[in-house]
Design a protein around this motif. Structure first.
Motif, PDB file in Angstrom:
ATOM      1  N   GLY A 118       0.792   9.871  -1.077  1.00 58.15           N
ATOM      2  CA  GLY A 118       2.461  10.549  -0.425  1.00 58.15           C
ATOM      3  C   GLY A 118       1.505  10.843   1.512  1.00 58.15           C
ATOM      4  N   GLN A 119       0.344  10.954   1.290  1.00 56.88           N
ATOM      5  CA  GLN A 119      -0.673  11.934   2.293  1.00 56.88           C
ATOM      6  C   GLN A 119      -0.754  10.527   2.985  1.00 56.88           C
ATOM      7  OE1 GLN A 119      -3.536  13.796   0.242  1.00 56.88           O
ATOM      8  NE2 GLN A 119      -2.341  15.943   0.623  1.00 56.88           N
ATOM      9  N   VAL A 120      -1.214   9.497   2.745  1.00 56.14           N
ATOM     10  CA  VAL A 120      -1.284   8.465   3.515  1.00 56.14           C
ATOM     11  C   VAL A 120      -0.504   7.646   4.015  1.00 56.14           C
ATOM     12  CG1 VAL A 120      -2.622   6.135   3.486  1.00 56.14           C
ATOM     13  CG2 VAL A 120      -3.785   7.566   2.209  1.00 56.14           C
ATOM     14  N   SER A 121       0.856   7.825   2.907  1.00 50.97           N
ATOM     15  CA  SER A 121       1.876   7.596   4.041  1.00 50.97           C
ATOM     16  C   SER A 121       2.376   8.055   5.359  1.00 50.97           C
ATOM     17  CB  SER A 121       2.750   7.111   2.891  1.00 50.97           C
ATOM     18  OG  SER A 121       4.309   6.875   3.114  1.00 50.97           O
ATOM     19  N   GLN A 122       2.078   9.481   5.114  1.00 54.69           N
ATOM     20  CA  GLN A 122       2.826  10.601   5.674  1.00 54.69           C
ATOM     21  C   GLN A 122       1.845  10.579   7.022  1.00 54.69           C
ATOM     22  OE1 GLN A 122       2.862  14.426   4.376  1.00 54.69           O
ATOM     23  NE2 GLN A 122       4.673  14.855   5.970  1.00 54.69           N
ATOM     24  N   ILE A 123       0.380   9.888   6.931  1.00 59.12           N
ATOM     25  CA  ILE A 123      -0.561   9.423   8.396  1.00 59.12           C
ATOM     26  C   ILE A 123      -0.194   8.374   9.282  1.00 59.12           C
ATOM     27  CG2 ILE A 123      -2.714   9.305   9.036  1.00 59.12           C
ATOM     28  CD1 ILE A 123      -3.853  11.244   6.731  1.00 59.12           C
ATOM     29  N   ARG A 124      -0.121   7.433   8.517  1.00 57.20           N
ATOM     30  CA  ARG A 124       0.259   5.804   8.839  1.00 57.20           C
ATOM     31  C   ARG A 124       1.641   5.883   8.844  1.00 57.20           C
ATOM     32  NH1 ARG A 124      -0.602   1.147   6.342  1.00 57.20           N
ATOM     33  NH2 ARG A 124       0.096   0.770   8.784  1.00 57.20           N
ATOM     34  N   GLY A 125       2.870   6.792   8.908  1.00 60.27           N
ATOM     35  CA  GLY A 125       4.012   6.513   9.649  1.00 60.27           C
ATOM     36  C   GLY A 125       4.619   5.970   8.457  1.00 60.27           C
ATOM     37  N   VAL A 126       4.207   4.981   7.166  1.00 56.17           N
ATOM     38  CA  VAL A 126       4.856   3.910   6.788  1.00 56.17           C
ATOM     39  C   VAL A 126       4.331   4.127   5.229  1.00 56.17           C
ATOM     40  CG1 VAL A 126       4.966   2.404   8.680  1.00 56.17           C
ATOM     41  CG2 VAL A 126       2.797   2.274   7.380  1.00 56.17           C
ATOM     42  N   ASN A 127       5.583   3.311   4.687  1.00 57.96           N
ATOM     43  CA  ASN A 127       5.331   2.939   2.363  1.00 57.96           C
ATOM     44  C   ASN A 127       3.825   2.541   2.982  1.00 57.96           C
ATOM     45  OD1 ASN A 127       5.462   1.535   0.700  1.00 57.96           O
ATOM     46  ND2 ASN A 127       7.605   2.964   0.020  1.00 57.96           N
ATOM     47  N   VAL A 128       3.075   3.236   2.271  1.00 57.49           N
ATOM     48  CA  VAL A 128       1.692   2.659   2.225  1.00 57.49           C
ATOM     49  C   VAL A 128       1.584   1.781   0.144  1.00 57.49           C
ATOM     50  CG1 VAL A 128       0.746   3.050   3.670  1.00 57.49           C
ATOM     51  CG2 VAL A 128       0.977   3.859   1.146  1.00 57.49           C
ATOM     52  N   ASP A 129       2.811   1.301  -0.620  1.00 61.16           N
ATOM     53  CA  ASP A 129       2.638   0.960  -1.753  1.00 61.16           C
ATOM     54  C   ASP A 129       2.053  -0.164  -1.855  1.00 61.16           C
ATOM     55  OD1 ASP A 129       3.010   3.324  -2.764  1.00 61.16           O
ATOM     56  OD2 ASP A 129       5.902   2.827  -3.773  1.00 61.16           O
ATOM     57  N   SER A 130       2.672  -1.087  -1.561  1.00 59.15           N
ATOM     58  CA  SER A 130       2.164  -2.571  -1.419  1.00 59.15           C
ATOM     59  C   SER A 130       0.877  -2.622  -1.219  1.00 59.15           C
ATOM     60  CB  SER A 130       3.321  -3.366  -0.742  1.00 59.15           C
ATOM     61  OG  SER A 130       2.813  -3.724   0.418  1.00 59.15           O
ATOM     62  N   VAL A 131       0.216  -2.124   0.170  1.00 61.55           N
ATOM     63  CA  VAL A 131      -1.007  -2.388   0.883  1.00 61.55           C
ATOM     64  C   VAL A 131      -2.040  -1.498  -0.033  1.00 61.55           C
ATOM     65  CG1 VAL A 131      -2.417  -1.609   2.987  1.00 61.55           C
ATOM     66  CG2 VAL A 131      -0.010  -2.622   3.299  1.00 61.55           C
ATOM     67  N   MET A 132      -1.953   0.096  -1.069  1.00 60.76           N
ATOM     68  CA  MET A 132      -2.341   0.042  -1.658  1.00 60.76           C
ATOM     69  C   MET A 132      -2.738  -0.765  -3.329  1.00 60.76           C
ATOM     70  SD  MET A 132      -3.083   3.102  -0.900  1.00 60.76           S
ATOM     71  CE  MET A 132      -4.391   4.331  -2.317  1.00 60.76           C
ATOM     72  N   LYS A 133      -1.497  -1.656  -3.524  1.00 59.58           N
ATOM     73  CA  LYS A 133      -2.252  -2.416  -4.076  1.00 59.58           C
ATOM     74  C   LYS A 133      -3.222  -3.252  -4.097  1.00 59.58           C
ATOM     75  CE  LYS A 133       1.552  -1.419  -7.996  1.00 59.58           C
ATOM     76  NZ  LYS A 133       2.841  -1.019  -6.962  1.00 59.58           N
ATOM     77  N   THR A 134      -3.033  -3.971  -3.129  1.00 57.84           N
ATOM     78  CA  THR A 134      -4.314  -4.866  -2.983  1.00 57.84           C
ATOM     79  C   THR A 134      -5.725  -4.582  -2.210  1.00 57.84           C
ATOM     80  OG1 THR A 134      -2.631  -5.828  -0.684  1.00 57.84           O
ATOM     81  CG2 THR A 134      -4.899  -6.407  -0.471  1.00 57.84           C
ATOM     82  N   LEU A 135      -5.331  -3.100  -1.941  1.00 57.89           N
ATOM     83  CA  LEU A 135      -6.422  -2.080  -2.030  1.00 57.89           C
ATOM     84  C   LEU A 135      -6.988  -1.729  -3.540  1.00 57.89           C
ATOM     85  CD1 LEU A 135      -6.227   0.206   1.539  1.00 57.89           C
ATOM     86  CD2 LEU A 135      -7.381  -2.187   1.143  1.00 57.89           C
TER      87      LEU A 135
END
Lengths: 179, 274, 179
Positions: free
Chosen positions: C110-127
């Motif tokens: 949630g914090q990452v998503s807030q900083i980036r201003g976008v939903n990061v769910d799928s990117v996190m899965k990749t990482l």
């Protein structure tokens, strides 16, 4: 490949993806013509949705890609398992801004402000954080925004073509813009 | 899709919902100069008083905006149009048309937001979004990696500054803004303590017009939420505000006016304009 | 609930959960006896595996929980899809997310998503799938992520101390305020 194998292979691939996949990409992996893939996807979609024995999952086309979803028929049961971080409702201001972006995309923040008559910075931030809109380009040095695949998924639309027609008495928007 | 506003009018040359009248005028199927706006206003006032206690604040304010624009438009149209040779007059006419078009556009998006809400709140289909099974994850092709620590720090800096930018204080450039939500909390606290107060007393300590406006708007929100009632003995007399919300300190859904209200009403910097 | 509805509800939940789910939890959500749930799960497993018409997904019991997996019958096609479909370079979005995690770890999604201003769910899965980030803890019920040894190896650093200082790269505060 037999029909059953094409169907099975498509189901197997769609089990591991995390975004809608194009029939072209599926065709490459299956080593089958794209038309066969598309035809099979459509048949699968219809099969799962069979009114006499509906499945709990559905196959949907979103933005030209295909992905498995839980069926809306069982949204209540699924809701007990999937707790989403951001289920709070969008404010009226956010919804109206979202409507403007959906219909006018790609659109700059300034253009949205102009239509809404107020500064939309904080509302845009909410929409970006929810993943409903995203930066999609640049025009004259200003970032342009548009709706995302997530927006389509959330609203249950396959593509923006399914957006309902705007109110019938809306004057031609280009006329306004041209002044 | 067009939400019926519930307000219908009967004029000499038109009978039907107010929205339809608007639609006809915009499509040039009816001339605005032929509409007796005073009759429209009279009917609206009658409609409001007939539905006393039940009327919808947003409906009333929307009517005001629409009626004012129609009035503007009509005034412009009544100018002798054949003899407009002054460029400024012409621009004025165009500006009025533009204003009207904007209004219609704004209204259309407002209505569409209702449809969007239904779509977003409807039963959801959750996408399958599960972690790849380990034996498949192993198949992911080797990453081609060319990212240096310097690339990373630049990317991080970019991300962090985006986060900060909307929060950057502009206080030294513009007057600070007034939050209606904050004023609602202050007004509620005072009313809960005193039971009832005159509006005059409630804004006695306001040092800016913006604060007065914000407190007034917050009272409207509180009224809509049935936390306060208003009493006014005579027209234009003192307005007494009475707390009716009990001790309940529950969430008040105050819709913030984006960016807050400018302290000075004339401060154009805070309001988008063309 | 009819048999079809029990099956549908189970399919709906299992299609979208990430972890195997116990029959007991499913029974609670469906408001059905555990035996009925277990019986239906077994029937579903057998149905999908029908040798005459095998599905591309399979329902497996793992450690007492049930989850949908991609069927092993089509592992070759799925493998081809993964190898050919996935780009071998990280996307810009993934790199930016990685950078944020590197500098803010331990950090929640949630914090990452807030900083980036976008939903990061799928990117996190990749990482995560790439082993560049991993779960490193928990904070207030949310998982926290950090970078891995693999990340250090890739970037050629021996420890996180070697990450360049962020401050000189941040835009001058006066510049921002002057905008």
């Amino acid at each position: 490949m037999t029909d059953v194998r094409v169907r099975g292979a498509l189901e197997a691939v769609l089990m591991v993806v995390d975004e809608p996949v194009s029939p072209e990409d599926l065709a490459v992996a299956l080593e089958q013509p794209t038309e066969i893939v598309l035809e099979t996807l459509r048949a699968m979609r219809d099969e799962y949705a069979d009114p006499d024995s509906p499945r709990g999952f559905e196959l949907r086309e979103v933005d030209g890609g295909w992905r498995f979803y839980s069926s809306r028929l069982y949204a209540d049961v699924v809701g007990r398992f999937i707790i989403e971080g951001q289920t709070s409702k969008l404010s009226q201001a956010a919804l109206e801004t979202l409507a403007v972006i959906a219909y006018r995309q790609p659109v700059t923040r300034g253009q949205v402000s102009q239509i809404r008559g107020v500064n939309v910075d904080s509302v845009m931030k909410t929409l970006l954080a929810r993943g409903l809109v995203a930066e999609v380009g640049e025009f004259g040095g200003a970032l342009q925004y548009g709706t995302t695949t997530e927006f389509l998924e959330r609203t249950g639309m396959s593509s923006l073509d399914e957006l309902p027609a705007l109110a019938p008495y809306l004057p031609d928007l280009d006329d306004i813009e041209a002044r | 899709m067009t939400e019926p506003t519930g307000f219908s009018i009967t004029l000499d040359n038109f009978e039907g919902p107010f929205d339809l009248l608007l639609s006809l005028i915009s499509k040039h199927e009816m001339e605005v100069t032929e509409v007796a706006l005073s009759a429209v206003t009279d009917e609206f006032l009658a409609f409001i008083s007939a539905a006393q206690g039940e009327w919808d604040l947003s409906e009333a304010s929307e009517f005001l905006v629409v009626a004012a624009t129609l009035l503007d438009l009509k005034a412009a149209r009544l100018l002798p149009s054949g003899e407009v040779d002054d460029l400024e007059d012409l621009e004025l006419l165009e500006a009025r048309d533009l204003l009207f078009a904007r209004l219609l556009q704004y209204k259309a998006f407002k209505e569409m937001s209702g449809t969007l809400r239904e779509m977003l709140d409807g039963p959801r289909a959750a996408p399958r979004n599960v972690a790849m099974e380990p034996h498949f994850a192993l198949l992911l092709p080797e990453l081609r990696w060319s990212t240096t620590p310097e690339d990373l720090v630049r990317l991080a800096a970019k991300a962090f500054s985006r986060d900060d930018s909307p929060e950057v204080s502009l206080a030294h450039l513009h007057n600070p803004k007034v939050s209606v939500r904050e004023q609602a909390a202050l007004v509620s606290a005072r009313l809960r303590r005193s039971g009832s107060l005159s509006f005059r007393a409630l804004v006695a300590d306001a040092d800016h017009l913006g604060v007065v406006v914000a407190r007034f708007l917050s009272l409207l929100e509180l009224f809509r939420d049935r936390r306060v009632s208003f009493e006014q003995a005579a027209s234009l007399g003192d307005l007494t505000v009475r707390w009716t919300g009990g001790d309940d300190d529950g969430d008040l859904q105050v819709e913030e006016f984006e960016g807050g209200l400018p302290l000075e009403a004339a401060d154009g910097e805070n309001v988008a304009h063309d």
